[in-house]
Design a protein around this motif. Structure first.
Motif, PDB file in Angstrom:
ATOM      1  N   UNK A   1       0.821  -1.214   0.000  1.00 20.95           N
ATOM      2  CA  UNK A   1       0.000   0.000   0.000  1.00 20.95           C
ATOM      3  C   UNK A   1       0.853   1.261   0.000  1.00 20.95           C
TER       4      UNK A   1
ATOM      5  N   UNK B   1       2.454   4.800  -1.066  1.00 19.48           N
ATOM      6  CA  UNK B   1       1.792   6.027  -1.508  1.00 19.48           C
ATOM      7  C   UNK B   1       2.722   7.000  -2.226  1.00 19.48           C
TER       8      UNK B   1
ATOM      9  N   UNK C   1       1.558   8.616  -5.418  1.00 24.56           N
ATOM     10  CA  UNK C   1       0.421   9.493  -5.186  1.00 24.56           C
ATOM     11  C   UNK C   1       0.849  10.831  -4.587  1.00 24.56           C
ATOM     12  N   UNK C   2       1.819  10.776  -3.698  1.00 24.51           N
ATOM     13  CA  UNK C   2       2.311  12.021  -3.091  1.00 24.51           C
ATOM     14  C   UNK C   2       2.852  12.961  -4.163  1.00 24.51           C
TER      15      UNK C   2
ATOM     16  N   UNK D   1       0.694  -2.282  -8.615  1.00 24.32           N
ATOM     17  CA  UNK D   1      -0.708  -1.890  -8.706  1.00 24.32           C
ATOM     18  C   UNK D   1      -1.564  -2.727  -7.749  1.00 24.32           C
TER      19      UNK D   1
ATOM     20  N   UNK E   1      -1.797  -5.336  -4.404  1.00 26.11           N
ATOM     21  CA  UNK E   1      -1.025  -5.708  -3.212  1.00 26.11           C
ATOM     22  C   UNK E   1      -0.459  -7.125  -3.265  1.00 26.11           C
TER      23      UNK E   1
ATOM     24  N   UNK F   1       0.001  17.537   5.316  1.00 19.20           N
ATOM     25  CA  UNK F   1      -0.925  16.443   5.012  1.00 19.20           C
ATOM     26  C   UNK F   1      -1.799  16.822   3.815  1.00 19.20           C
TER      27      UNK F   1
ATOM     28  N   UNK G   1      -1.524  14.702   0.510  1.00 19.95           N
ATOM     29  CA  UNK G   1      -2.793  14.050   0.216  1.00 19.95           C
ATOM     30  C   UNK G   1      -3.340  14.419  -1.149  1.00 19.95           C
TER      31      UNK G   1
ATOM     32  N   UNK H   1     -10.832   5.593   5.855  1.00 19.58           N
ATOM     33  CA  UNK H   1     -11.154   6.989   6.125  1.00 19.58           C
ATOM     34  C   UNK H   1     -11.115   7.783   4.835  1.00 19.58           C
TER      35      UNK H   1
ATOM     36  N   UNK I   1      -8.230  11.580   3.613  1.00 23.06           N
ATOM     37  CA  UNK I   1      -6.883  11.646   3.056  1.00 23.06           C
ATOM     38  C   UNK I   1      -6.885  10.791   1.791  1.00 23.06           C
ATOM     39  N   UNK I   2      -6.591  11.430   0.676  1.00 21.85           N
ATOM     40  CA  UNK I   2      -6.752  10.748  -0.612  1.00 21.85           C
ATOM     41  C   UNK I   2      -5.966   9.430  -0.729  1.00 21.85           C
ATOM     42  N   UNK I   3      -4.681   9.403  -0.298  1.00 22.21           N
ATOM     43  CA  UNK I   3      -3.969   8.111  -0.360  1.00 22.21           C
ATOM     44  C   UNK I   3      -4.673   7.002   0.439  1.00 22.21           C
TER      45      UNK I   3
ATOM     46  N   UNK J   1      -7.427   5.708  -1.696  1.00 23.33           N
ATOM     47  CA  UNK J   1      -6.835   4.824  -2.720  1.00 23.33           C
ATOM     48  C   UNK J   1      -6.607   3.441  -2.121  1.00 23.33           C
ATOM     49  N   UNK J   2      -5.998   3.409  -0.928  1.00 25.33           N
ATOM     50  CA  UNK J   2      -5.695   2.118  -0.300  1.00 25.33           C
ATOM     51  C   UNK J   2      -6.954   1.372   0.133  1.00 25.33           C
TER      52      UNK J   2
ATOM     53  N   UNK K   1      -8.192  -0.093  -3.185  1.00 22.99           N
ATOM     54  CA  UNK K   1      -7.310  -1.201  -3.576  1.00 22.99           C
ATOM     55  C   UNK K   1      -7.554  -2.397  -2.648  1.00 22.99           C
TER      56      UNK K   1
END
Lengths: 368, 288
Positions: free
Chosen positions: A168, A170, A173-174, A216, A218, A334, A338, B152, B155-157, B160-161, B164
């Protein structure tokens, strides 16, 4: 003619083969060829070369490389090897050469190698830094990402950030990027790759930072073997002066192997429920074994409210040893991570960034 | 198998910091309060927080239970390895994680499965898990009756998780109705609307838990579940409703248990929440 080259190759079949390629290219002027490195070292100066291609599979070539670089401070040096050997490649860089290429090669491979190795930064050994956190939601990826940007900005050298949080992660995405390749593919292919071909597995996000994203799905994490991933990290060291690895939370085969491999381990935990200091304390036990072998271990706490020296002292008392840095709680950061705006909207004057910047300055100066 | 009589609730997520431990604790406490024999198992083997959040210290752990089980399967009794949490007349059992990280590394998935299946005496077994698809977690998800799958939307990530993770659960052929999507830190005016998250997931939230960080902080500081440390909090009420859903009972919102609330606590923070709540707060409805 761009390069006046000296070719040092002990193999009598390989030598004319490589020489032929150089002679055929107008960019290169092959000044001399040698079978013996010692002879090359003694005689090359008369040719005023600016490029050396030296067989580093031969122990003599590798051993004399630092002397060559001493004698010809204005020339570029490439090590040549028959198969990619991480150990040798690291020694070549350590000696002060640009890097290594795999034989046989075409002249455009030399040009490509010089381009990517030149971009890497100073001809000094790679710093490999692993980011560990006992649990998730620790600010680990944020720290690794901001540190990657600040390292590149302050040093002017190139920085890679590899997302080894395989299920997972990120990182992509960051930075708001969709890399074409990922760490699973790189680990799978690594034994067929050399630095020039590995480069395509990194996604340039700009500002001197390249990222390698996670898979992509997990379940693909299972396909990654720790030793293969270490090979990726080591080869990345030829491309980047700093290789940062974002680990999965907790101790598992991947995080253990990479934390053990890295020269610097940055442990981070976010102060939240109050249990975090205890978790870090327990984690330190595992890291202390390596501490003794000269590895740099830096514990940090993020999400600290009232980020003062007194607060740091308080945390240190509970932690039972010194804390490298405390990072302030910052909702703004954040919001930035985010929404993938790290590249565009990271204000330098933010207390969080300033704190990371401090540490980056110390790393670049070699104090950490 | 004996253990199959118990209802196993796997509190799972695929992004850290989504409130698994707090939820597991408050589910266990709520179920216990409702009169069910309940056991809470901390499966964050390396860095479990259940004992810390409940201010408990235990002598024996899962590592001891595993050792005993392997030594002599016939005489193994799970009761010997459980700690008991008691507060205000509510009590439930806790199986603590190993004390040493090295011991956590040595935990055997089959042994844990066997230990859980020896918990047939309990009506409910609540599993507090880690945010990863590990062999252990998959075995536990297999054994569970329902998966309380937390996420939650702030928070966008994390979103996503969540997506997924949910897709992966479905791909691994966990039945859709076994997966209960529970949103944590639900806010009506969030940057990311929960309906968009639902659209992304292709499924509705089973339950939505509101934000009350202060209540959670207080609960952890006091070492008590929310019903004792912040009974007025909308989060506490929301947990009651979630307990009601899992027990198929409609539980009326609880009143303050005055004796449990220290006098100095700032109650306005709890009330302010009620005023902010929207009229159509989905998490407020108990079906059935």
């Amino acid at each position: 003619m761009k390069y006046r080259a000296i070719l040092v190759e002990r193999d009598s079949v390989m030598l004319p083969h490589l020489a032929g390629a150089l002679k055929a290219d107008a960019d290169f002027d092959l000044a001399a060829t040698y079978h013996d490195a010692e002879q090359a070292l003694g005689q090359s100066s008369v040719f005023r070369p600016n490029l050396f291609l030296i067989d580093v599979d031969s122990p003599k070539g590798l051993k004399l490389l630092p002397d060559f670089i001493d004698f010809f401070p204005n020339a570029d040096f490439l090590g040549m090897m028959e198969h990619w050997k991480a150990d040798t490649a690291e020694k070549v860089i350590q000696a002060g050469a640009l890097g290594s290429i795999v034989k046989p090669f075409r002249t455009r491979d030399i040009l490509k190698a010089m381009e990517i190795y030149g971009r890497r930064g100073q001809k000094k050994p790679t710093r490999t830094m692993a980011f560990f956190s006992p649990k998730g939601h620790s600010g680990r990826t944020t720290l690794a990402s901001v540190m990657a940007l600040e390292l590149a900005r302050k040093s002017g050298e190139s920085v890679a950030l590899i997302d080894a949080d395989l299920q997972f992660g990120d990182v992509s995405m960051f930075f708001d990027v969709v890399p074409q390749h990922n760490v699973v593919e790189a680990s799978h292919d690594i034994r067929l790759l050399n630095p020039a071909t590995l480069e395509a597995y990194f996604h340039p996000v700009g500002q001197g930072v390249w990222v390698m994203g996670g898979p992509v799905r997990p379940e693909h994490a299972e396909l990654v073997e720790a030793d293969r991933l270490i090979e990726v990290v080591r080869m990345a060291g030829s491309l980047f002066r700093y290789v940062l690895v974002d680990l999965p939370a907790g101790f598992n085969p991947i995080s253990l192997a990479l934390a053990e491999f890295a020269d610097t381990d940055i442990l981070v935990s976010m102060i939240n429920s109050g249990q975090e200091v205890r978790h870090m304390k327990r984690s330190m036990k595992m890291f202390q074994m390596w501490d003794a072998y000269g590895k740099k271990i830096y514990p940090l706490f993020s999400g600290v409210k009232r980020c003062t020296p007194e607060q740091k002292k308080k945390i240190e008392e509970e932690f039972g040893r010194s804390v490298t840095k405390i990072l302030p709680e910052e909702s703004h950061i954040t919001a930035i991570t985010g929404s993938g705006r790290l590249l565009k909207d990271l204000p330098e004057d933010m207390p969080y960034v300033r704190a990371v910047d401090d540490m980056v300055g110390e790393i670049i100066a070699g104090r950490r | 198998m004996e253990g199959r009589r118990s209802i196993v609730i796997a509190v799972f997520s695929t992004s850290a910091g989504s409130g698994k431990t707090v939820t597991a604790i408050n589910l266990a406490a709520g179920l216990a309060k409702e009169g069910y024999q309940t056991c809470l198992v901390d499966l964050d083997l390396q860095f479990g927080d259940v004992m810390g959040y409940l201010d408990m210290v235990g002598d024996v752990t899962l590592a001891d239970a595993q050792a005993a089980l392997m030594r002599d399967e016939a005489s193994f009794r799970i009761e010997d390895y459980l700690a008991e949490y008691s507060c205000g007349g509510v009590s439930f059992s806790v199986l603590p994680p190993p004390k040493e990280i090295n011991d956590a590394y040595l935990v055997d998935v089959d042994a844990v499965a066997e230990i859980i299946s020896r918990m047939g005496g309990f009506n409910f077994i609540v599993l507090d898990m880690t945010a990863v698809f590990s062999t252990l977690n998959l075995a536990m998800l297999d054994m569970s009756t329902v998966i309380n799958f937390m996420g939650r939307s702030d928070f966008l990530p994390s979103v996503k998780n969540y997506k997924v993770g949910y897709d992966t659960l479905l791909r691994f052929e966990y039945e859709e109705r076994k997966i209960c999507l529970v949103e944590n830190r639900a806010e009506e005016n969030d940057l990311i609307n929960y309906r968009d998250v639902e659209r992304l997931l292709g499924a509705k939230f089973y339950h939505r838990l509101p934000v009350d960080s202060q209540a959670v902080t207080r609960s952890i500081r006091m070492g008590r579940p929310l019903m004792f440390s912040a009974p007025l909090s909308p989060l506490t009420q929301s947990y009651w409703q979630l307990v009601g859903r899992y027990t198929n009972r409609s539980i009326a919102p609880r009143q303050v248990q005055e004796q449990e609330v220290p006098a100095e606590e700032e109650k306005h923070s709890g009330f302010s929440w009620f005023f902010k709540r929207g009229k159509n707060h989905a998490e407020g409805q108990v079906k059935g």
